[in-house]
Write a protein that holds these residues in place. Sequence first.
Motif, mmCIF file in Angstrom:
data_model
loop_
_atom_site.group_PDB
_atom_site.id
_atom_site.type_symbol
_atom_site.label_atom_id
_atom_site.label_comp_id
_atom_site.label_asym_id
_atom_site.label_seq_id
_atom_site.Cartn_x
_atom_site.Cartn_y
_atom_site.Cartn_z
ATOM 1 N N PHE A 97 -17.146 -45.703 5.729
ATOM 2 C CA PHE A 97 -17.948 -45.834 4.374
ATOM 3 C C PHE A 97 -18.558 -45.152 4.252
ATOM 4 O O PHE A 97 -19.391 -43.956 5.240
ATOM 5 N N LEU A 98 -18.478 -44.767 2.941
ATOM 6 C CA LEU A 98 -19.398 -43.357 2.180
ATOM 7 C C LEU A 98 -21.004 -44.471 1.649
ATOM 8 O O LEU A 98 -20.464 -44.928 0.170
ATOM 9 N N PRO A 99 -21.860 -44.280 2.096
ATOM 10 C CA PRO A 99 -22.789 -44.784 1.178
ATOM 11 C C PRO A 99 -22.935 -44.183 -0.483
ATOM 12 O O PRO A 99 -24.171 -44.030 -1.115
ATOM 13 N N ASP A 100 -23.586 -42.995 0.272
ATOM 14 C CA ASP A 100 -23.736 -42.091 -0.880
ATOM 15 C C ASP A 100 -22.731 -41.959 -2.131
ATOM 16 O O ASP A 100 -23.461 -42.445 -3.088
ATOM 17 N N GLN A 101 -21.467 -42.219 -2.141
ATOM 18 C CA GLN A 101 -20.802 -42.421 -2.671
ATOM 19 C C GLN A 101 -20.802 -44.093 -3.697
ATOM 20 O O GLN A 101 -21.012 -44.614 -4.351
ATOM 21 N N VAL A 102 -21.115 -44.913 -2.898
ATOM 22 C CA VAL A 102 -21.334 -46.305 -3.834
ATOM 23 C C VAL A 102 -22.361 -46.663 -3.955
ATOM 24 O O VAL A 102 -23.515 -47.112 -5.057
ATOM 25 N N SER A 103 -23.786 -46.105 -3.212
ATOM 26 C CA SER A 103 -24.989 -45.902 -4.599
ATOM 27 C C SER A 103 -25.067 -45.452 -5.529
ATOM 28 O O SER A 103 -25.293 -45.199 -6.575
ATOM 29 N N ASN A 104 -23.715 -44.042 -5.979
ATOM 30 C CA ASN A 104 -23.390 -43.268 -7.123
ATOM 31 C C ASN A 104 -23.222 -44.688 -7.991
ATOM 32 O O ASN A 104 -23.361 -44.470 -9.442
ATOM 33 N N ILE A 105 -22.069 -45.754 -7.660
ATOM 34 C CA ILE A 105 -21.445 -46.643 -8.293
ATOM 35 C C ILE A 105 -22.830 -47.150 -8.673
ATOM 36 O O ILE A 105 -22.906 -47.590 -10.207
ATOM 37 N N ILE A 106 -23.597 -47.722 -8.013
ATOM 38 C CA ILE A 106 -24.797 -49.150 -7.925
ATOM 39 C C ILE A 106 -25.679 -48.549 -8.943
ATOM 40 O O ILE A 106 -26.004 -48.594 -9.968
ATOM 41 N N LYS A 107 -26.071 -47.024 -9.123
ATOM 42 C CA LYS A 107 -26.821 -45.758 -9.856
ATOM 43 C C LYS A 107 -26.654 -46.392 -11.435
ATOM 44 O O LYS A 107 -26.832 -46.183 -12.810
ATOM 45 N N ILE A 108 -25.481 -45.811 -12.005
ATOM 46 C CA ILE A 108 -24.449 -45.900 -13.256
ATOM 47 C C ILE A 108 -24.305 -47.575 -13.162
ATOM 48 O O ILE A 108 -24.490 -47.593 -14.660
ATOM 49 N N THR A 109 -23.639 -47.882 -13.002
ATOM 50 C CA THR A 109 -23.731 -49.638 -13.213
ATOM 51 C C THR A 109 -25.325 -50.356 -13.548
ATOM 52 O O THR A 109 -24.895 -50.487 -14.969
#
Length: 201
Positions: A97-109
Amino acid sequence: MVLYCIWHSMSKVTKSSSNNGSATCLTPTKSLVRGVTKQEFNDFCEGDEDPMLKFLAEELQARQACNINNTSLTVINEIQEEIIYQNTFRIEPSYEFLPDQVSNIIKITLTEKLKGLDYDPTLCPTLACDLSESIKEIVKKRTNFPRHKLVSFVVIGERCDQGAIMGSRCVWNVKFDGYASSSYQNDTLFAVGVLYAVYLE
């Protein structure tokens, strides 16, 4: 290649009568599936020394003697293009699981949906639910976490020169489960998005 699928039944021996006289047959009580190649099928028909194939051969002969119209023994001459595999019962994920990648998606959304928007107490509850679903769907499409259950939520509040602290507790496996979060704020509102990923064994 021709694939022969033999439904192997856990059976009990019974006596029955037919036009040719009495014979011994096997009554199926529980069915299992076993796939064999054409060569194995030929060996199975000839009574190969393999105990399993020998058992199936004896079972087939007993059913034919009893004239049983049993659909548990079938031969499939065509193979479907898509092969469906059984559950492997994997207890560890083959990916991380890659939290940094998911955090970036949340930020952009959050930024795309809330940029230039003023806080509205009647609109924000519905908007928070929509953002939560959007984040979850985007993470599913852009990442590869097929064995993780994704749970997301978004909190939107008004900025009135006050501080806010958010916290959460979860019972999970620290090796395989994880979460990611990000936030956004403008002059009138703040928003926090969190996504939890729980591994399904």
